[in-house]
Design a protein around this motif. Sequence first.
Motif, PDB file in Angstrom:
ATOM      1  N   ILE A 123       0.883  -1.174   0.000  1.00 50.90           N
ATOM      2  CA  ILE A 123       0.000   0.000   0.000  1.00 50.90           C
ATOM      3  C   ILE A 123       0.912   1.213   0.000  1.00 50.90           C
ATOM      4  CG2 ILE A 123      -1.797   1.290   1.230  1.00 50.90           C
ATOM      5  CD1 ILE A 123      -2.656  -1.293   2.559  1.00 50.90           C
ATOM      6  N   ASP A 124       0.813   2.032  -1.024  1.00 52.46           N
ATOM      7  CA  ASP A 124       1.688   3.201  -1.113  1.00 52.46           C
ATOM      8  C   ASP A 124       0.845   4.459  -1.277  1.00 52.46           C
ATOM      9  OD1 ASP A 124       3.713   5.046  -1.581  1.00 52.46           O
ATOM     10  OD2 ASP A 124       4.885   3.644  -2.792  1.00 52.46           O
ATOM     11  N   GLY A 125       1.004   5.385  -0.348  1.00 54.50           N
ATOM     12  CA  GLY A 125       0.268   6.646  -0.414  1.00 54.50           C
ATOM     13  C   GLY A 125       1.012   7.723  -1.188  1.00 54.50           C
ATOM     14  N   ASN A 126       2.243   7.406  -1.591  1.00 54.38           N
ATOM     15  CA  ASN A 126       3.084   8.354  -2.332  1.00 54.38           C
ATOM     16  C   ASN A 126       3.111   9.741  -1.694  1.00 54.38           C
ATOM     17  OD1 ASN A 126       4.037   6.641  -4.375  1.00 54.38           O
ATOM     18  ND2 ASN A 126       2.055   6.745  -5.410  1.00 54.38           N
ATOM     19  N   GLY A 127       3.001   9.790  -0.378  1.00 60.28           N
ATOM     20  CA  GLY A 127       3.071  11.071   0.331  1.00 60.28           C
ATOM     21  C   GLY A 127       1.801  11.903   0.221  1.00 60.28           C
ATOM     22  N   LYS A 128       0.793  11.388  -0.468  1.00 62.12           N
ATOM     23  CA  LYS A 128      -0.448  12.155  -0.632  1.00 62.12           C
ATOM     24  C   LYS A 128      -1.626  11.479   0.061  1.00 62.12           C
ATOM     25  CE  LYS A 128       0.881  12.372  -5.212  1.00 62.12           C
ATOM     26  NZ  LYS A 128       0.597  12.309  -6.640  1.00 62.12           N
ATOM     27  N   GLY A 129      -1.592  10.165   0.135  1.00 65.56           N
ATOM     28  CA  GLY A 129      -2.735   9.408   0.637  1.00 65.56           C
ATOM     29  C   GLY A 129      -3.001   9.639   2.116  1.00 65.56           C
ATOM     30  N   GLU A 130      -4.270   9.592   2.461  1.00 59.60           N
ATOM     31  CA  GLU A 130      -4.654   9.875   3.831  1.00 59.60           C
ATOM     32  C   GLU A 130      -5.902   9.074   4.204  1.00 59.60           C
ATOM     33  OE1 GLU A 130      -4.990  14.141   4.335  1.00 59.60           O
ATOM     34  OE2 GLU A 130      -5.858  13.776   6.327  1.00 59.60           O
ATOM     35  N   ILE A 131      -5.931   8.588   5.427  1.00 56.81           N
ATOM     36  CA  ILE A 131      -7.115   7.879   5.908  1.00 56.81           C
ATOM     37  C   ILE A 131      -7.564   8.572   7.195  1.00 56.81           C
ATOM     38  CG2 ILE A 131      -8.054   5.657   6.604  1.00 56.81           C
ATOM     39  CD1 ILE A 131      -5.828   4.290   5.121  1.00 56.81           C
ATOM     40  N   ASP A 132      -8.782   9.045   7.204  1.00 59.83           N
ATOM     41  CA  ASP A 132      -9.283   9.819   8.351  1.00 59.83           C
ATOM     42  C   ASP A 132     -10.421   9.062   9.030  1.00 59.83           C
ATOM     43  OD1 ASP A 132     -10.400  11.618  10.103  1.00 59.83           O
ATOM     44  OD2 ASP A 132     -10.372  13.308   8.712  1.00 59.83           O
ATOM     45  N   GLY A 133     -10.183   8.649  10.264  1.00 54.49           N
ATOM     46  CA  GLY A 133     -11.170   7.850  11.000  1.00 54.49           C
ATOM     47  C   GLY A 133     -12.325   8.650  11.573  1.00 54.49           C
ATOM     48  N   TYR A 134     -12.292   9.956  11.438  1.00 56.84           N
ATOM     49  CA  TYR A 134     -13.390  10.830  11.847  1.00 56.84           C
ATOM     50  C   TYR A 134     -13.790  10.563  13.298  1.00 56.84           C
ATOM     51  CZ  TYR A 134     -17.156  14.004  10.362  1.00 56.84           C
ATOM     52  OH  TYR A 134     -17.978  15.074  10.190  1.00 56.84           O
ATOM     53  N   GLY A 135     -12.770  10.360  14.141  1.00 51.26           N
ATOM     54  CA  GLY A 135     -13.009   9.909  15.513  1.00 51.26           C
ATOM     55  C   GLY A 135     -13.602  10.946  16.445  1.00 51.26           C
ATOM     56  N   SER A 136     -13.518  12.219  16.072  1.00 44.87           N
ATOM     57  CA  SER A 136     -13.963  13.269  16.994  1.00 44.87           C
ATOM     58  C   SER A 136     -15.399  13.050  17.442  1.00 44.87           C
ATOM     59  CB  SER A 136     -13.803  14.638  16.343  1.00 44.87           C
ATOM     60  OG  SER A 136     -14.482  14.662  15.113  1.00 44.87           O
ATOM     61  N   THR A 137     -16.212  12.471  16.558  1.00 43.08           N
ATOM     62  CA  THR A 137     -17.605  12.237  16.941  1.00 43.08           C
ATOM     63  C   THR A 137     -17.705  11.186  18.049  1.00 43.08           C
ATOM     64  OG1 THR A 137     -17.796  10.699  15.095  1.00 43.08           O
ATOM     65  CG2 THR A 137     -18.635  12.924  14.733  1.00 43.08           C
ATOM     66  N   TRP A 138     -16.681  10.328  18.156  1.00 42.74           N
ATOM     67  CA  TRP A 138     -16.677   9.325  19.230  1.00 42.74           C
ATOM     68  C   TRP A 138     -16.077   9.866  20.511  1.00 42.74           C
ATOM     69  CZ3 TRP A 138     -19.269   4.951  18.802  1.00 42.74           C
ATOM     70  CH2 TRP A 138     -19.570   4.476  17.529  1.00 42.74           C
ATOM     71  N   TRP A 139     -14.967  10.611  20.371  1.00 43.70           N
ATOM     72  CA  TRP A 139     -14.245  11.058  21.568  1.00 43.70           C
ATOM     73  C   TRP A 139     -15.109  11.962  22.434  1.00 43.70           C
ATOM     74  CZ3 TRP A 139     -10.134  13.377  17.842  1.00 43.70           C
ATOM     75  CH2 TRP A 139      -9.509  12.349  17.142  1.00 43.70           C
ATOM     76  N   GLN A 140     -15.946  12.785  21.761  1.00 45.36           N
ATOM     77  CA  GLN A 140     -16.775  13.740  22.499  1.00 45.36           C
ATOM     78  C   GLN A 140     -17.711  13.033  23.456  1.00 45.36           C
ATOM     79  OE1 GLN A 140     -18.764  15.563  19.256  1.00 45.36           O
ATOM     80  NE2 GLN A 140     -16.986  16.770  18.631  1.00 45.36           N
ATOM     81  N   CYS A 141     -18.189  11.883  23.024  1.00 43.65           N
ATOM     82  CA  CYS A 141     -19.246  11.215  23.759  1.00 43.65           C
ATOM     83  C   CYS A 141     -18.649  10.201  24.721  1.00 43.65           C
ATOM     84  CB  CYS A 141     -20.164  10.520  22.763  1.00 43.65           C
ATOM     85  SG  CYS A 141     -21.449   9.573  23.539  1.00 43.65           S
ATOM     86  N   GLU A 142     -18.431  10.627  25.969  1.00 40.03           N
ATOM     87  CA  GLU A 142     -17.753   9.754  26.922  1.00 40.03           C
ATOM     88  C   GLU A 142     -18.626   8.585  27.359  1.00 40.03           C
ATOM     89  OE1 GLU A 142     -15.702  11.607  30.164  1.00 40.03           O
ATOM     90  OE2 GLU A 142     -14.896  13.129  28.804  1.00 40.03           O
ATOM     91  N   SER A 143     -19.923   8.805  27.362  1.00 40.44           N
ATOM     92  CA  SER A 143     -20.823   7.744  27.819  1.00 40.44           C
ATOM     93  C   SER A 143     -21.070   6.704  26.729  1.00 40.44           C
ATOM     94  CB  SER A 143     -22.157   8.348  28.264  1.00 40.44           C
ATOM     95  OG  SER A 143     -22.741   9.020  27.168  1.00 40.44           O
ATOM     96  N   CYS A 144     -20.676   7.031  25.488  1.00 34.31           N
ATOM     97  CA  CYS A 144     -20.923   6.083  24.398  1.00 34.31           C
ATOM     98  C   CYS A 144     -20.071   4.840  24.564  1.00 34.31           C
ATOM     99  CB  CYS A 144     -20.549   6.690  23.054  1.00 34.31           C
ATOM    100  SG  CYS A 144     -21.731   7.869  22.465  1.00 34.31           S
ATOM    101  N   LYS A 145     -20.651   3.702  24.304  1.00 29.91           N
ATOM    102  CA  LYS A 145     -19.882   2.480  24.298  1.00 29.91           C
ATOM    103  C   LYS A 145     -19.229   2.392  22.920  1.00 29.91           C
ATOM    104  CE  LYS A 145     -20.230  -2.428  25.316  1.00 29.91           C
ATOM    105  NZ  LYS A 145     -19.905  -2.929  23.972  1.00 29.91           N
ATOM    106  N   ARG A 146     -17.934   2.725  22.882  1.00 30.57           N
ATOM    107  CA  ARG A 146     -17.272   2.710  21.579  1.00 30.57           C
ATOM    108  C   ARG A 146     -16.971   1.285  21.171  1.00 30.57           C
ATOM    109  NH1 ARG A 146     -12.116   6.020  22.328  1.00 30.57           N
ATOM    110  NH2 ARG A 146     -12.464   5.315  24.431  1.00 30.57           N
ATOM    111  N   PRO A 147     -17.144   0.976  19.902  1.00 32.40           N
ATOM    112  CA  PRO A 147     -16.680  -0.328  19.457  1.00 32.40           C
ATOM    113  C   PRO A 147     -15.152  -0.264  19.457  1.00 32.40           C
ATOM    114  CG  PRO A 147     -17.329   0.991  17.585  1.00 32.40           C
ATOM    115  CD  PRO A 147     -17.624   1.815  18.806  1.00 32.40           C
ATOM    116  N   LYS A 148     -14.470  -1.379  19.595  1.00 31.39           N
ATOM    117  CA  LYS A 148     -13.013  -1.311  19.530  1.00 31.39           C
ATOM    118  C   LYS A 148     -12.637  -1.213  18.051  1.00 31.39           C
ATOM    119  CE  LYS A 148      -8.793  -3.388  21.280  1.00 31.39           C
ATOM    120  NZ  LYS A 148      -8.197  -2.083  21.566  1.00 31.39           N
TER     121      LYS A 148
END
Length: 371
Positions: A123-148
């Motif tokens: 897997i080569d991103g050639n310095g451009k590729g990016e994967i964003d897990g969009y985690g902020s929506t999970w981190w905010q919610c402390e009471s949420c049971k996050r999936p691992k």
Amino acid sequence: MQGFFTYIFILSFVLPCFCTRLNVGIENIFINVMQFGAHGDGRSNDTQAFASAWDSACKAGGMSTLVIPAGRSFNVTKINFSGPCKGKINIQLEGKIVAPSKGAWKLDGTYWISIQHLNGLTIDGNGKGEIDGYGSTWWQCESCKRPKVYVLYFHACNDLIVRNLGISNSPQSHVSVNMCNGATFSHISINAPATSPNTDGFDISDSTNILIQDSNIKSGDDCIAINGGCSFINATRITCGPGHGISVGSLGRTEERDTVSNVHVQNCTFIGTTNGARIKTFSGGIGYAKQITFEQIILENVKNPIIIDQEYNLSLVKSVQVSFVTYRGFRGTSTSDVAINLICGRKTSATCKNAHGTATNTIPNVPCLIK
Ligand SMILES: *[C@@H]1O[C@H](CO)[C@@H](O)[C@H](O)[C@H]1NC(C)=O
Ligand SMILES: *[C@@H]1O[C@H](CO)[C@@H](O)[C@H](O)[C@H]1NC(C)=O
Ligand SMILES: *[C@@H]1O[C@H](CO)[C@@H](O)[C@H](O)[C@H]1NC(C)=O
Ligand SMILES: *[C@@H]1O[C@H](CO)[C@@H](O)[C@H](O)[C@H]1NC(C)=O
Ligand SMILES: *[C@@H]1O[C@H](CO)[C@@H](O)[C@H](O)[C@H]1NC(C)=O
Ligand SMILES: *[C@@H]1O[C@H](CO)[C@@H](O)[C@H](O)[C@H]1NC(C)=O
């Protein structure tokens, strides 16, 4: 004379065909997700297009390259890039892949992008590729049971190469390497805020011959965690911080035998991390951590530069054995008063509890080791 012309005539017909046929065998087949209906507009659901493109790449023989083009953002919910495949696959990941927000997740798995049962994948991103897990929506919610949830889950992949890629904002751990033999990760940039909970950079388990090098990891938890079943794991030229350092363990948390051996961490820099080089075990567990070397380590404002914590419980006799551990060439500064081998303004000391070994040329010296 006539024979000569005939010869040329035949040659000019035969030659192009010959070339074309040769090329089919050696040429790389390019399979672009856009040809399978992906939009790459950051809004449309491109999950099905990715699945179809993968299916096509996996069924092609020879060498094929799955192209995720630059300058586009792909919204995908869940990806399962699974083998075994007919030929060898490269993923040219130059675009951006974005996870859906929390509401669109389905709480039925432990991964977002799963890559399994493949040999020789690159897997080569050639310095451009990016994967964003969009985690902020999970981190905010402390009471949420996050999936691992891992952003990238590699399982049973051998001779894997992943390079020149950015991975950010995982709901939890960023990259999991499980039951793999032979993998090199290089020029990987992992980025999550210091306050994001449990966002390990790499989680490695039950794997051998894994090298992570020339990478930069900023996270809210361990930069690299080396768990049970691992041997011959190297981390070279890693910059870690913010984060919790590079850690062997936790080992012995469950009834299962946890073993880690031949870990080599070298030329790494820790900046503002809670730990530097850490080995963490629980008593009550069984197994060992041995042949662990941390060397040429630079520390800047690290709270616990060198730490072996064995969670003692005197009522339990069993414990994970820690042996043949070497710390060599640590330089830098610590923010706490208890540290080993560091130069800072305040008085520093070393503490030991049932620790066997020798320490030479360390500041402060370590008089408490049992020879
Ligand atoms: C991705 O698509 C889903 C619906 O398919 C939507 O709920 C979500 O907001 C989209 N994500 C982004 C970042 O646009
Ligand atoms: C996106 O498409 C996939 C595959 O077709 C589907 O399973 C998933 O539910 C869709 N996600 C959303 C948020 O619509
Ligand atoms: C991924 O796909 C493979 C092959 O189709 C399948 O065997 C496997 O169960 C899938 N994994 C998950 C977790 O869905
Ligand atoms: C790990 O480092 C050791 C010591 O430098 C070296 O002998 C070994 O080949 C390295 N292994 C990998 C997988 O890079
Ligand atoms: C580690 O750093 C030292 C000193 O800068 C250098 O001599 C050595 O080649 C480096 N080794 C690796 C594996 O990066
Ligand atoms: C120590 O282990 C015993 C037996 O498993 C358990 O009951 C006890 O709570 C443990 N103590 C601590 C401090 O963890």
